[in-house]
Design a protein around this motif. Structure first.
Motif, mmCIF file in Angstrom:
data_model
loop_
_atom_site.group_PDB
_atom_site.id
_atom_site.type_symbol
_atom_site.label_atom_id
_atom_site.label_comp_id
_atom_site.label_asym_id
_atom_site.label_seq_id
_atom_site.Cartn_x
_atom_site.Cartn_y
_atom_site.Cartn_z
ATOM 1 N N VAL A 155 8.971 -7.268 12.755
ATOM 2 C CA VAL A 155 7.695 -7.325 12.067
ATOM 3 C C VAL A 155 7.541 -6.935 10.780
ATOM 4 O O VAL A 155 8.390 -5.884 10.632
ATOM 5 N N LEU A 156 7.349 -7.778 9.810
ATOM 6 C CA LEU A 156 6.995 -7.200 8.473
ATOM 7 C C LEU A 156 5.599 -6.762 8.317
ATOM 8 O O LEU A 156 4.966 -7.809 8.480
ATOM 9 N N ALA A 157 5.450 -5.713 7.730
ATOM 10 C CA ALA A 157 4.055 -5.222 7.548
ATOM 11 C C ALA A 157 3.773 -4.905 5.968
ATOM 12 O O ALA A 157 4.582 -4.005 5.410
ATOM 13 N N ALA A 158 2.529 -5.459 5.585
ATOM 14 C CA ALA A 158 2.335 -5.167 4.175
ATOM 15 C C ALA A 158 0.637 -4.589 4.001
ATOM 16 O O ALA A 158 -0.246 -5.161 4.953
ATOM 17 N N PRO A 159 0.415 -3.583 3.481
ATOM 18 C CA PRO A 159 -0.789 -2.978 3.698
ATOM 19 C C PRO A 159 -1.675 -4.013 2.576
ATOM 20 O O PRO A 159 -1.275 -4.449 1.458
ATOM 21 N N VAL A 160 -2.891 -4.060 2.654
ATOM 22 C CA VAL A 160 -3.924 -4.925 2.025
ATOM 23 C C VAL A 160 -4.855 -3.811 1.295
ATOM 24 O O VAL A 160 -5.650 -3.008 2.197
ATOM 25 N N PHE A 161 -4.826 -3.612 -0.115
ATOM 26 C CA PHE A 161 -5.681 -2.850 -0.742
ATOM 27 C C PHE A 161 -6.823 -3.784 -1.466
ATOM 28 O O PHE A 161 -6.206 -4.550 -2.220
ATOM 29 N N GLU A 180 8.997 -10.498 -0.383
ATOM 30 C CA GLU A 180 8.171 -10.841 -1.687
ATOM 31 C C GLU A 180 7.101 -11.630 -1.453
ATOM 32 O O GLU A 180 6.070 -11.562 -1.656
ATOM 33 N N HIS A 181 7.313 -12.692 -0.228
ATOM 34 C CA HIS A 181 6.210 -13.507 -0.100
ATOM 35 C C HIS A 181 5.192 -12.761 0.808
ATOM 36 O O HIS A 181 4.041 -13.112 0.483
ATOM 37 N N LEU A 182 5.438 -11.626 1.532
ATOM 38 C CA LEU A 182 4.360 -11.049 2.280
ATOM 39 C C LEU A 182 3.729 -10.347 1.302
ATOM 40 O O LEU A 182 2.437 -10.294 1.164
ATOM 41 N N ALA A 183 4.390 -9.415 0.216
ATOM 42 C CA ALA A 183 3.726 -8.739 -0.819
ATOM 43 C C ALA A 183 2.897 -9.525 -1.549
ATOM 44 O O ALA A 183 1.686 -9.028 -1.923
ATOM 45 N N GLN A 184 3.323 -10.751 -1.883
ATOM 46 C CA GLN A 184 2.475 -11.796 -2.521
ATOM 47 C C GLN A 184 1.089 -11.857 -2.017
ATOM 48 O O GLN A 184 -0.089 -12.047 -2.304
ATOM 49 N N LEU A 185 1.216 -12.310 -0.405
ATOM 50 C CA LEU A 185 0.269 -12.526 0.317
ATOM 51 C C LEU A 185 -0.768 -11.301 0.350
ATOM 52 O O LEU A 185 -2.140 -11.726 0.283
#
Ligand code: ADP
Length: 589
Positions: A193-199, A53-58
């Motif tokens: 590693v947790l990876a989140a895409p940035v759109f 959740e923190h990473l998605a927020q970021l």
């Protein structure tokens, strides 16, 4: 024996209780272990979700920047450092680039505030493009070497691609997150590693355009420690592994100080995190059930043993007191036996003495008979010869002497009869009682009498002795009828099962109830018979003879006044001495 039984029963019960308790204890342990495993897995899942959740927020925050600057990245990621995300090594911003774009990219990001950025291109590996870490923020004070190309790290390439395609936070397979992966090789335990895409969401023209990724490096051991330390504590050892490649790859391990309880199976639970499947292995330690001190089965064993010892003591006490009682009874019985033996001895001596006396009486009586007969003879002679010459007084003396001599003769006869009744050897033959009694009646009883003789049987016995019996009984019946009345006697017989009963009735003076038994004792005379001559021996003789014939005698009152004597004799008769030829059929009355 009793002691052994008690011990066996008690021990069996104790073992049964212990086994039952151990079973229920085992069930309890299994339940607790299940609960514990669930709690541990839930804690790990919750923590993973928090990181996601923190990473998605970021990622959303970064996408909202029209043009991302290094300073903005630092500002946006700063709260992450304050939020406690244990094990996080740092956060990086990764952008893709083709070989031709590398120089331009480097210039662009230098202008965005990443001074001294050196993009170090690596071979593409499994990626069709370079994947450069252009900005990096560490939370543990490490320097931030940026410009690394992740195209050579297959775990990273996989995660980044999936994150972009699926547009969500992805957990990588285990590997050493940067920068440790670079510097120290495989010496540190792995992480992921947790990876989140940035759109992009700004400016509006760029909305929806893919810009890159934000990456969160996590150290496995710290991640796991934080997740399970509170819930598992000392009560379980936990292993976190990834199943992404088929075989489990260890991510981290939580080793408590307490030793693993080998009695309980370990629990393995799989946990799905995006792109990965984690396997959580929970092994309960002895601490899980350590608070039960002592365990119930041990307590039961102790209590059971205590009860067994108590029962043993009780039984031993009972057995010894019983043995003591038995010893006392045995001793008392021995004394009793000795007493009986002495009594028997005395009785035997008495019997011998009595027999001797009777024999003696018989001999004396026998020897007295001759002289007595002579005395009586001389008295009779004197009376006849001198009688008319004597004065009244002397004649009276002579009469008295004659009477005394006759009395003495009767006594001697009776004594002799008494001795014979006891000592005379019985010669058994069939005796026709009818004939015997008729003979007696024919001889008379010294005075006129009405004597009715009914039908009488033939019995087995000694004729001489039986004759004496009837002579005595009929004689008494006649004698004990007052001088005023005419004696009446009836002799009859009745069959009574195996016995013949012979009744002799009279209308005489009768015998008081209290003396009906006593008169059978020698020298006993009933009240009211003082005026009748007698020695008190007749009935004793009758009793003895009848007894020796296997029969009995008793007296009842005759309903019409007087007495009734009941004699019984065995109908079959005792073993006879006579030959079968002598036998006479029994005559029914
Ligand atoms: P005794 O020589 O005195 O007749 P027995 O032994 O024959 O001795 O009898 C014992 C006593 O029993 C007698 O003294 C008498 O008192 C009593 N007795 C016996 N037969 C009769 C009878 N038929 N009627 C009344 N009294 C009897």
């Amino acid at each position: 024996m009793a002691l052994l039984t008690v011990v066996l029963i008690s021990l069996t019960s104790t073992v049964a209780v212990v086994v039952a308790l151990r079973r229920s204890d085992d069930r309890l342990v299994e339940q607790k272990a299940d609960q514990q495993a669930e709690v541990v897995v839930r804690a790990i899942a919750n923590q993973a979700r928090r990181y996601h959740e923190h990473l998605a927020q970021l990622a959303v925050s970064l996408g909202a920047q029209a043009q991302l600057e290094a300073a903005e990245f630092a500002a946006i990621t700063a709260p992450l450092a304050e939020t406690v995300l244990p094990g996080v090594t740092g956060v990086g911003y990764v952008v893709p680039a083709t070989a031709s774009e590398v120089t331009g990219l480097q210039t662009y990001w230098r202008a965005r505030g990443v001074s001294g950025l050196e993009l170090r291109s690596a071979a593409f590996g499994r990626s069709p493009q370079h994947l450069f870490v252009v900005i990096r923020q560490t939370f543990d004070g490490e320097p931030e070497p940026v410009g690394t190309d992740l195209a050579v790290v297959p775990q990273a390439v996989e995660a980044l691609r999936a994150a972009r395609e699926q547009r969500r936070v992805i957990t990588s397979r285990p590997y050493l997150p940067l920068p440790e992966g670079d510097r120290t090789g495989a010496t540190r335990p792995p992480g992921f590693v947790l990876a989140a895409p940035v759109f992009a969401t700004s400016p509006p023209a760029d909305r929806g355009r893919f810009r890159g990724w934000v990456l969160l490096g996590v150290r496995g051991d710290e991640f796991l420690d934080q997740a399970v330390a509170a819930d598992a504590g000392q009560s379980a050892a936990v292993e976190l592994a990834s199943l992404s490649t088929g075989t489990p790859t260890l991510i981290a391990r939580w080793d408590p100080v307490s030793r693993v309880d080998t009695r309980v199976d370990t629990r393995q639970i799989t946990l799905d995190v995006p792109l990965s499947t984690w396997q959580v292995t929970v092994a309960p330690t002895v601490a899980l059930l350590a608070h039960r001190n002592p365990p119930p089965d041990v307590a039961a064993m102790l209590i059971g043993s205590f009860i067994t010892i108590l029962l043993m003591a009780l039984t031993a006490a009972l057995v010894t007191s019983r043995e003591r009682a038995v010893r006392q009874v045995t001793a008392a019985t021995a004394v009793l036996h000795e007493d009986i033996r002495r009594r028997e001895e005395v009785e035997a001596r008495l019997r011998r003495r009595k027999a001797e006396l009777k024999g003696f009486a018989g001999i004396v009586a026998h020897d007295l008979r001759g002289p007595l007969a002579r005395i009586s003879g001389y008295i009779d002679f004197l009376s006849d010869d001198l009688g008319p010459d004597l004065d009244d007084q002397n004649r009276d003396f002579l009469d008295r002497a004659g009477k005394a001599a006759r009395q003495m003769s009767t006594l001697v006869d009776d004594l002799l009869g008494f001795s014979v009744a006891d000592n005379h050897r019985i010669t058994r033959r069939w005796v026709d009682l009818k004939r015997l009694v008729d003979d007696l009646v024919g001889e008379g009883f010294g005075r006129p009498a009405d004597i009715e003789v009914g039908s009488l049987p033939v019995i087995g016995g000694d004729e001489t002795l039986l004759r004496q019996v009837f002579a005595n009984l009929i004689g008494n019946a006649v004698k004990y009828t007052g001088p005023d009345g005419r004696p009446w006697v009836r002799i009859s017989a009745h069959r009574d099962g195996e016995l013949w009963r012979i009744d002799i009735e009279d209308h005489g003076i009768g015998i008081p109830d209290s003396q009906k038994e006593a008169v059978f004792t020698a020298f006993t005379r009933a009240d009211g018979s003082e005026d009748y001559p007698g020695t008190g021996l007749g009935l004793a003789i009758v009793h003895r003879i009848v007894e020796r014939h296997g029969g009995g005698v008793r007296i009842t009152d005759n309903p019409g006044g007087g007495s009734r004597f009941h004699l019984t004799f065995p109908a079959a008769g005792p073993q006879l001495d006579a030959s079968p030829a002598d036998r006479v059929e029994n005559r029914a009355p």
